[in-house]
Design a protein around this motif. Structure first.
Motif, PDB file in Angstrom:
ATOM      1  N   LEU A   1       0.833  -1.201   0.000  1.00  9.53           N
ATOM      2  CA  LEU A   1       0.000   0.000   0.000  1.00  9.53           C
ATOM      3  C   LEU A   1       0.872   1.257   0.000  1.00  9.53           C
ATOM      4  O   LEU A   1       1.794   1.391   0.804  1.00  9.53           O
ATOM      5  N   VAL A   2       0.561   2.170  -0.943  1.00  4.84           N
ATOM      6  CA  VAL A   2       1.240   3.464  -0.987  1.00  4.84           C
ATOM      7  C   VAL A   2       0.200   4.538  -1.257  1.00  4.84           C
ATOM      8  O   VAL A   2      -0.916   4.248  -1.668  1.00  4.84           O
ATOM      9  N   GLY A   3       0.617   5.794  -1.031  1.00  5.00           N
ATOM     10  CA  GLY A   3      -0.205   6.919  -1.461  1.00  5.00           C
ATOM     11  C   GLY A   3       0.325   7.422  -2.798  1.00  5.00           C
ATOM     12  O   GLY A   3       1.489   7.196  -3.143  1.00  5.00           O
ATOM     13  N   LEU A   4      -0.534   8.089  -3.537  1.00  7.93           N
ATOM     14  CA  LEU A   4      -0.102   8.655  -4.815  1.00  7.93           C
ATOM     15  C   LEU A   4      -0.567  10.107  -4.899  1.00  7.93           C
ATOM     16  O   LEU A   4      -1.712  10.425  -4.528  1.00  7.93           O
ATOM     17  N   LEU A   5       0.321  10.954  -5.428  1.00  9.87           N
ATOM     18  CA  LEU A   5      -0.046  12.336  -5.738  1.00  9.87           C
ATOM     19  C   LEU A   5       0.141  12.516  -7.242  1.00  9.87           C
ATOM     20  O   LEU A   5       1.259  12.657  -7.731  1.00  9.87           O
ATOM     21  N   PRO A   6      -0.953  12.466  -7.995  1.00 11.27           N
ATOM     22  CA  PRO A   6      -0.809  12.629  -9.455  1.00 11.27           C
ATOM     23  C   PRO A   6      -0.181  13.980  -9.777  1.00 11.27           C
ATOM     24  O   PRO A   6      -0.455  14.993  -9.110  1.00 11.27           O
ATOM     25  N   ASP A   7       0.655  14.006 -10.797  1.00  8.90           N
ATOM     26  CA  ASP A   7       1.298  15.251 -11.195  1.00  8.90           C
ATOM     27  C   ASP A   7       0.255  16.303 -11.581  1.00  8.90           C
ATOM     28  O   ASP A   7       0.437  17.499 -11.336  1.00  8.90           O
TER      29      ASP A   7
ATOM     30  N   ILE B   1      -0.922   0.177 -12.965  1.00 10.30           N
ATOM     31  CA  ILE B   1       0.364   0.880 -12.939  1.00 10.30           C
ATOM     32  C   ILE B   1       1.370  -0.012 -13.652  1.00 10.30           C
ATOM     33  O   ILE B   1       1.531  -1.182 -13.271  1.00 10.30           O
ATOM     34  N   THR B   2       2.025   0.486 -14.670  1.00 14.11           N
ATOM     35  CA  THR B   2       2.961  -0.354 -15.431  1.00 14.11           C
ATOM     36  C   THR B   2       4.296   0.362 -15.556  1.00 14.11           C
ATOM     37  O   THR B   2       4.354   1.598 -15.493  1.00 14.11           O
ATOM     38  N   PRO B   3       5.377  -0.408 -15.738  1.00 15.55           N
ATOM     39  CA  PRO B   3       6.696   0.211 -15.896  1.00 15.55           C
ATOM     40  C   PRO B   3       6.693   1.170 -17.080  1.00 15.55           C
ATOM     41  O   PRO B   3       6.344   0.789 -18.198  1.00 15.55           O
ATOM     42  N   GLY B   4       7.023   2.424 -16.821  1.00 17.43           N
ATOM     43  CA  GLY B   4       7.075   3.407 -17.887  1.00 17.43           C
ATOM     44  C   GLY B   4       5.742   3.691 -18.541  1.00 17.43           C
ATOM     45  O   GLY B   4       5.701   4.361 -19.572  1.00 17.43           O
ATOM     46  N   GLY B   5       4.682   3.190 -18.004  1.00 20.04           N
ATOM     47  CA  GLY B   5       3.370   3.375 -18.623  1.00 20.04           C
ATOM     48  C   GLY B   5       3.183   2.521 -19.854  1.00 20.04           C
ATOM     49  O   GLY B   5       2.236   2.712 -20.619  1.00 20.04           O
ATOM     50  N   ARG B   6       4.056   1.583 -20.049  1.00 19.17           N
ATOM     51  CA  ARG B   6       3.989   0.769 -21.257  1.00 19.17           C
ATOM     52  C   ARG B   6       2.916  -0.311 -21.099  1.00 19.17           C
ATOM     53  O   ARG B   6       2.529  -0.697 -20.008  1.00 19.17           O
TER      54      ARG B   6
ATOM     55  N   GLU C   1       9.240   8.079  -5.723  1.00 20.02           N
ATOM     56  CA  GLU C   1       9.456   7.657  -7.111  1.00 20.02           C
ATOM     57  C   GLU C   1       8.278   8.110  -7.965  1.00 20.02           C
ATOM     58  O   GLU C   1       7.146   8.226  -7.482  1.00 20.02           O
ATOM     59  N   THR C   2       8.533   8.335  -9.228  1.00 22.17           N
ATOM     60  CA  THR C   2       7.453   8.628 -10.171  1.00 22.17           C
ATOM     61  C   THR C   2       6.987   7.322 -10.802  1.00 22.17           C
ATOM     62  O   THR C   2       7.809   6.548 -11.290  1.00 22.17           O
ATOM     63  N   ILE C   3       5.690   7.090 -10.760  1.00 21.66           N
ATOM     64  CA  ILE C   3       5.147   5.878 -11.384  1.00 21.66           C
ATOM     65  C   ILE C   3       4.158   6.289 -12.474  1.00 21.66           C
ATOM     66  O   ILE C   3       3.775   7.455 -12.568  1.00 21.66           O
ATOM     67  N   TYR C   4       3.767   5.299 -13.278  1.00 20.34           N
ATOM     68  CA  TYR C   4       2.961   5.567 -14.465  1.00 20.34           C
ATOM     69  C   TYR C   4       1.671   4.753 -14.401  1.00 20.34           C
ATOM     70  O   TYR C   4       1.689   3.540 -14.247  1.00 20.34           O
TER      71      TYR C   4
ATOM     72  N   THR D   1       1.150  10.354 -14.732  1.00 21.15           N
ATOM     73  CA  THR D   1       2.276  10.162 -13.830  1.00 21.15           C
ATOM     74  C   THR D   1       1.898  10.637 -12.431  1.00 21.15           C
ATOM     75  O   THR D   1       1.084  11.546 -12.265  1.00 21.15           O
ATOM     76  N   ALA D   2       2.511   9.998 -11.425  1.00 17.99           N
ATOM     77  CA  ALA D   2       2.206  10.344 -10.034  1.00 17.99           C
ATOM     78  C   ALA D   2       3.417  10.060  -9.170  1.00 17.99           C
ATOM     79  O   ALA D   2       4.264   9.226  -9.517  1.00 17.99           O
ATOM     80  N   LYS D   3       3.471  10.766  -8.023  1.00 14.56           N
ATOM     81  CA  LYS D   3       4.575  10.542  -7.101  1.00 14.56           C
ATOM     82  C   LYS D   3       4.117   9.605  -5.997  1.00 14.56           C
ATOM     83  O   LYS D   3       3.010   9.753  -5.456  1.00 14.56           O
ATOM     84  N   VAL D   4       4.989   8.666  -5.646  1.00 10.28           N
ATOM     85  CA  VAL D   4       4.690   7.732  -4.572  1.00 10.28           C
ATOM     86  C   VAL D   4       4.923   8.428  -3.237  1.00 10.28           C
ATOM     87  O   VAL D   4       5.947   9.095  -3.043  1.00 10.28           O
TER      88      VAL D   4
END
Lengths: 166, 979
Positions: free
Chosen positions: B891-897, B909-914, B949-952, B961-964
């Motif tokens: 479990l994490v929180g996310l703050l979308p850009d 959520i996928t690596p690089g948004g791919r 970290e930035t995730i996609y 994109t969002a920050k963990v």
């Protein structure tokens, strides 16, 4: 209306859920003028004031008119009961319906898969069963039956009973 | 009406005093009360009544009951219906029926062109065609062409469907001679008896035969017997009631089509019987030869029914063709009706059992019918000697055929009883029963009336465990010849005639199709069935299935018992969906549960949701001019800044008491409860045996070994089952009693910074100070006029007081709160704002973060996993899981850009948004009223070590994109709820 029957929601009753060792229960509430405990499972015993339903293993329901509730709670004193006796007020947890009349059994046949023939479900028969898909208590009474369901299902039960008798 | 030509001047069981007009394919006809649509049309000289399914060949009436394979109709107008066999429709005033699958009429059908391309559309042609360019190109046309009648658009019937349950000592299926005598035997023995029959009246085959019972016409015996049964209190007799399914433990399902109860259109019975007697008789099967589907070719027993029961004459010049001795009774009755019987074709060799009174009829022994002639009506047949191949042509307009009798074993087979092949009778008969049932009469392959009745009585005595002294007296019956048959699965034909020889009339399956299936490798009977669709129509192959088995056996050079039967499935006849659901429609289609505040919520404009376990709860309370988001924001802000109230009554609640109550609580939850003080509560996490989060809630201690447990709303019943299951199977020695009190106690929960002030305004004898009444405590006392248990718990993260009162007091309490709360601008809030608030706090929600795969460690709840308890449910599983695979979604929180973009729950959520395997997903995303922006919670692979970290996140058409961040956005230390 399809069937010769009167269906109505009943007023609140005083109900206490009794669980535990029957000797310990009888000893704790010896001052309450109860009927004798039923000697056959899924049956009831009654006197002028109280009805006692044997509904499970070491499990009874004590029922009385709502006017007797405060006095009953005072006499049974659930919070002080010994550890092997569980007495819980559940008056508000049940909603009762009566289904009375020549065709009462027809309605119960629609509502429940239980075999309610007199030879199997006698005059003092009481049993939990499935009533329109909901767990409910079926009680044989004079000229018909009573149904008790958890109170949150009361509106649903009234809806079903009306449809069954449409 | 062609009264003179096709109706006998007297006789039959019709009521000639009641003439009824009806319409068929736009033409008005007349019949009598008691006529079926089939018999009335025959009596009017109407023989072309249908077109076949695939080839649109002209078809007529073949049977007289549910076995009818050929003519289907749909009713139009006030009785609009789907497909109905023509033989199962009773004529009544206003009846308007039309043939299905033909346009504009059976007499001239445009789709008859299919006959000319029949070689291109054999069985299973669609597996090899419609491939290029793409089958979807053809799909719309195929869908338009598919099916027979249309589903009715309107419901016209008066009344409703009803379902009911019943219990009997003995259920007898079928009220023919076997069923009637069995019912009489059982009823006189005092048993509770149900007798159910499919027909309009009891009698079965006796309604269609001229036999004498006790010197009287059979129908008189039937009526006397049914009158005796109806006079007995212990007998329930149903007519127009099909027993269509046999389930486990002797549960059978019956649909009664015209119950006598006012306002009940159809009734379904679910009957539990101690014993079942299956008296379903036998069904006559078809014979297979070229053009055996022409109008004018009928089952011999159907002819017998039409001439005897309906006094109709299905033709003027008849021939009978059979491989068994039952044809002679038909011959007798046909002649007596005035139809000219030209010949009998008997395929049996070395058999001469022609009765004395029929000796003047020409009988062609060792002959078969090779083909029929005529298109829209039979006009002649060609017969062939099976030894010399000599052929003869006979003019006729009616051909009665009998390929033998099959005991109706469908229900027996559904009961899991095995059927076995009897070579002498050339049919499958019931074998050993698995459930408490027996077949009696013709259903057990007994075909003489005397033996049928004897068999029925004996098996009834056996079923009821009674001795011979209880046997009733059998009626006097006339002597009868024994049934004799020689198997004839199909006439020996060249291949070109095989392509016109119908083995399943309803689905246009020919003998060639069966041979084709076998050539293509589909030679098991279940494969032949599916490849050819033989037996898959509305009639379920009642007249043809055994011939399919015989044809396969002949081709393979083995016996039919080596082929076996296909599975007999319910329903035995088509059943309306409404009959299955009964009263469960409309508002009761799904169960619902209400609290005492439900009506108040509705009256005050709440948008009501189902919120788990069928509870209806308010989602939000919209105000005029507000959008959904504005309403949710408003309600959330009220909780954070002022005062709100919500109805918490549906939360599961249980009183747990007994010498081993603490042991149970400690076993159920991951954390320790032994240090819990009286009057205090503790948050607990419940796992299943796989170590996955199952439920959570707060448990309060009332006294030593006496607790009140609260659970989630949706899981209350499941937790109850979980506790009882554990106690009854794992620890039956523990003394613990559990009482459900979910609806004994209702609660109104005040939440927000002004909650304490509000409590004071309500008036209470409870010391509300933080010292006297800390977070997680429970106090009993009065709140206003109400006796209450007040708990300091918080699901929103704000100061909260959960006021628990008896349910009967909850509406009054609620109304008092709304009144007293007016100066505080109190607002009711719903589940939508609760969701926002708990996301801000990072509190878990069952169904979001706890989704049936997550463990406490995944959600950062390590602190709640006791390290000192030796055991609790789920402990071992988690230890194994952690040891084997430390990499988990956490479990994490996310703050979308983009602070304004709401993201769908479950967005991957996928690596690089791919577009590749996901490494997590969004579990919740809301607009935070505290931070004035979008926030989210997510499960992310190794999330706890990926902060900042930035995730996609992949959305439908773009990547976000969002920050963990940490999964708590507000008051991380919980100071507010503890204030």
């Amino acid at each position: 209306m399809g069937y010769d029957v009167k269906i109505q929601r009943l007023e609140l009753n005083a109900i206490i859920d009794l669980q535990g060792d029957p000797k310990a229960i009888k000893n704790w509430i010896k001052d309450v003028d109860l009927p004798d405990f039923p000697d056959i499972p899924n049956s009831s015993s009654t006197n002028q004031k109280f009805k006692l339903y044997w509904v499970g293993l070491e499990h009874w329901l004590l029922r009385a008119e709502i006017e007797l509730e405060d006095r009953l709670l005072e006499m049974t004193n659930p919070s002080a009961a010994p550890i092997e006796v569980s007495l819980v007020q559940v008056s508000d947890a049940f909603k009762f319906f009566e289904v009375i009349g020549p065709d009462a059994a027809e309605i119960i046949s629609i509502a429940s898969p239980i075999d309610h023939h007199l030879s199997v479900f006698p005059d003092n028969g009481v049993s939990y069963t499935n009533i329109f898909g909901i767990k409910g208590l079926l009680i044989r009474v004079n000229n018909g039956f009573e149904i008790a369901v958890e109170s949150s299902y009361a509106d649903l039960m009234a809806d079903f009973l009306q449809r069954a008798n449409a | 009406m062609s009264k003179d030509l096709f109706r006998q001047p007297q006789g039959g069981l019709i009521d000639r005093s009641q003439t009824i007009s009806f319409q068929f394919n736009g033409t008005t006809y007349q019949g009598y009360s008691g006529d079926s649509l089939a018999s009335a049309l025959i009596a009017n000289g109407v023989f072309l009544t249908a077109r076949s399914f695939k080839y649109h060949r002209p078809r007529g009436i073949v049977g007289s009951g549910y076995e009818e394979p050929s003519s289907l109709v749909e009713l139009i107008g006030d009785e609009e219906s789907g497909n109905q066999p023509i033989t199962r429709v009773q004529i009544r005033p206003g009846l308007n029926a039309r043939s299905v699958n033909c346009w504009p009429s059976p007499n001239f059908d445009l789709m008859a062109v299919n006959q000319y391309v029949s070689k291109l559309i054999p069985a299973a042609f669609y597996y090899k065609t419609f491939k290029w360019p793409n089958w979807h190109f053809f799909e719309p046309s195929i869908r338009r062409a598919a099916g027979l009648a249309s589903a009715p658009k309107n419901i016209h019937h008066q009344g409703h469907y009803e379902t009911r349950y019943a219990h009997y000592d003995i259920l007898i299926v079928g009220a023919g001679p076997a069923g009637l005598i069995a019912a009489l035997q059982a009823a006189r023995s005092g048993a509770r008896v149900m007798l159910a029959d499919d027909g309009l009246e009891s009698g079965g085959s006796l309604l269609s035969q001229h036999v004498k019972i006790d010197g009287k016409e059979a129908i008189d015996w039937v009526r006397e017997t049914t009158a005796s049964l109806d006079a007995m209190d212990n007998v329930t007799r149903l007519t127009e009631a099909t027993v269509w399914a046999y389930r486990e433990h002797n549960l059978l399902v019956i649909t009664e089509r015209s119950p006598a109860t006012q306002n009940v259109f159809q009734r379904s019975w679910r009957v539990r019987a101690k014993q079942v007697l299956i008296a379903t008789g036998a069904i006559e099967r078809n014979l297979v030869f070229a053009n055996n589907d022409r109008p004018g070719v009928m089952m011999a027993s159907a002819i017998q029914s039409y001439v005897n029961r309906y006094a109709a004459k299905p033709g003027k010049r008849a021939v009978l063709f059979a491989n068994n001795s039952s044809i002679y009774a038909v011959a007798r009755d046909l002649r007596a009706s005035g139809v000219e019987l030209v010949a009998i074709i008997d395929s049996r060799s070395n058999v001469n059992d022609l009765p004395e009174d029929l000796q003047d009829i020409q009988v062609f022994r060792n002959y078969v019918v090779e083909q029929c002639h005529g298109t829209k009506r039979l006009r002649a047949i060609t017969i062939k000697n099976t030894e010399t191949a000599e052929k003869t042509k006979i003019d006729c307009d009616l051909l009665g055929i009998s390929g033998g009798w099959n005991p109706t074993v469908h229900l027996f087979s559904q009961s899991r009883g095995k059927v076995k092949y009897d070579a002498n009778l050339a049919t499958f008969i019931p074998g050993e029963s698995v459930q408490a049932c027996q077949c009696i009469g013709s259903a057990s392959a007994i075909f003489t009336l005397q033996k049928v009745m004897q068999d029925a009585v004996q098996k009834t005595l056996q079923a009821l465990d009674l001795d011979q002294s209880n046997a009733i007296l059998l009626p006097q019956l006339e002597p009868e010849a024994e049934y004799s048959i020689q198997a004839l699965w199909h006439v020996d034909l060249n291949e070109s005639l095989c392509s016109k020889s119908f083995i399943d009339i309803q689905n246009d399956v020919t003998l060639s199709d069966v041979h084709l299936a076998m050539r293509e490798g589909f030679d098991a009977v279940e494969h032949v069935k599916r490849y050819t669709t033989a037996g898959m129509g509305i009639d379920q192959g009642k007249t043809g299935n055994l011939n399919v088995i015989g044809a396969i056996a002949l081709k393979k050079g083995c016996a039919p018992d080596e082929i076996g039967t296909t599975t007999f499935r319910s329903p035995f006849v088509p059943i309306e969906f409404g009959a299955l659901t009964g009263t469960r429609e409309g508002s009761v289609y799904l169960p619902y549960r209400h609290t005492s505040i439900t009506q108040w919520n509705k009256d005050h404009g709440a948008e009501m949701y189902e919120a788990g376990a069928r509870w209806r709860r308010p989602g939000y309370y919209p105000r005029s001019g507000e959008s959904f988001q504005e309403t949710v924001n408003r309600e959330s802000r009220v909780v954070r800044e002022g005062l709100a109230v919500y109805d918490g009554a549906p939360l599961g609640k249980f009183e747990i008491k007994g010498p081993d109550a603490l042991k149970l609580i400690d076993m159920l939850y991951t954390n320790n409860f032994d240090s819990l003080k009286i009057g205090m509560g503790r948050y607990g996490l419940m796992l299943n045996e796989d170590g996955i989060i199952f439920d959570d809630g707060v448990t309060f201690k009332l006294a030593e070994n006496h607790y009140i447990m609260s659970t989630s709303t949706g899981n209350a019943d499941a937790v109850n089952q979980h506790m009882e299951f554990f106690l009854q199977t794992h620890r039956p020695d523990w003394q613990v009693k559990i009482t459900t009190i979910t609806t004994q106690w209702a609660n109104a929960t005040l939440c927000g910074p002004k909650a304490r002030e509000m409590m004071q305004a309500l008036g209470t004898d409870i010391d509300l100070s933080n010292e006297a009444f800390p977070f997680m405590a429970m106090r009993e006392g009065k709140v206003g006029d109400f006796k209450a248990r007040v708990c300091r718990v918080s699901f929103t993260g704000e100061l909260s007081f959960e006021i628990n009162v008896r349910s009967r007091d909850s509406l009054a309490l609620w109304e008092t709160i709304m009144e007293v709360g007016m100066p505080f601008n109190i607002s009711p809030v719903g589940s939508e704002s609760n969701h926002v608030l708990r996301v801000e706090k990072g509190f878990l929600s069952l169904g979001h973060e706890a989704d049936g795969t997550t463990t406490p460690f995944d959600l950062g709840l390590n602190w709640i996993m006791s390290k000192t308890k030796t055991d609790y449910i789920g402990k071992k599983a988690n230890e194994i899981r952690l040891a084997e695979n430390p990499s988990r979604w956490q479990l994490v929180g996310l703050l979308p850009d983009d602070p304004n973009e709401l993201i769908d729950e479950s967005a991957p959520i996928t690596p690089g948004g791919r577009r590749e395997a996901s490494e997590g997903f969004v579990t919740a995303c809301v607009w935070s009223v505290v931070h004035n922006r979008v926030i989210a919670l997510a499960l992310l692979e190794n999330g706890q070590s990926r902060m900042d970290e930035t995730i996609y996140i992949r959305r439908k058409d773009h990547v976000v994109t969002a920050k963990v961040t940490a999964p708590c956005f507000y008051d991380a230390k919980g100071q507010l709820l503890r204030s």
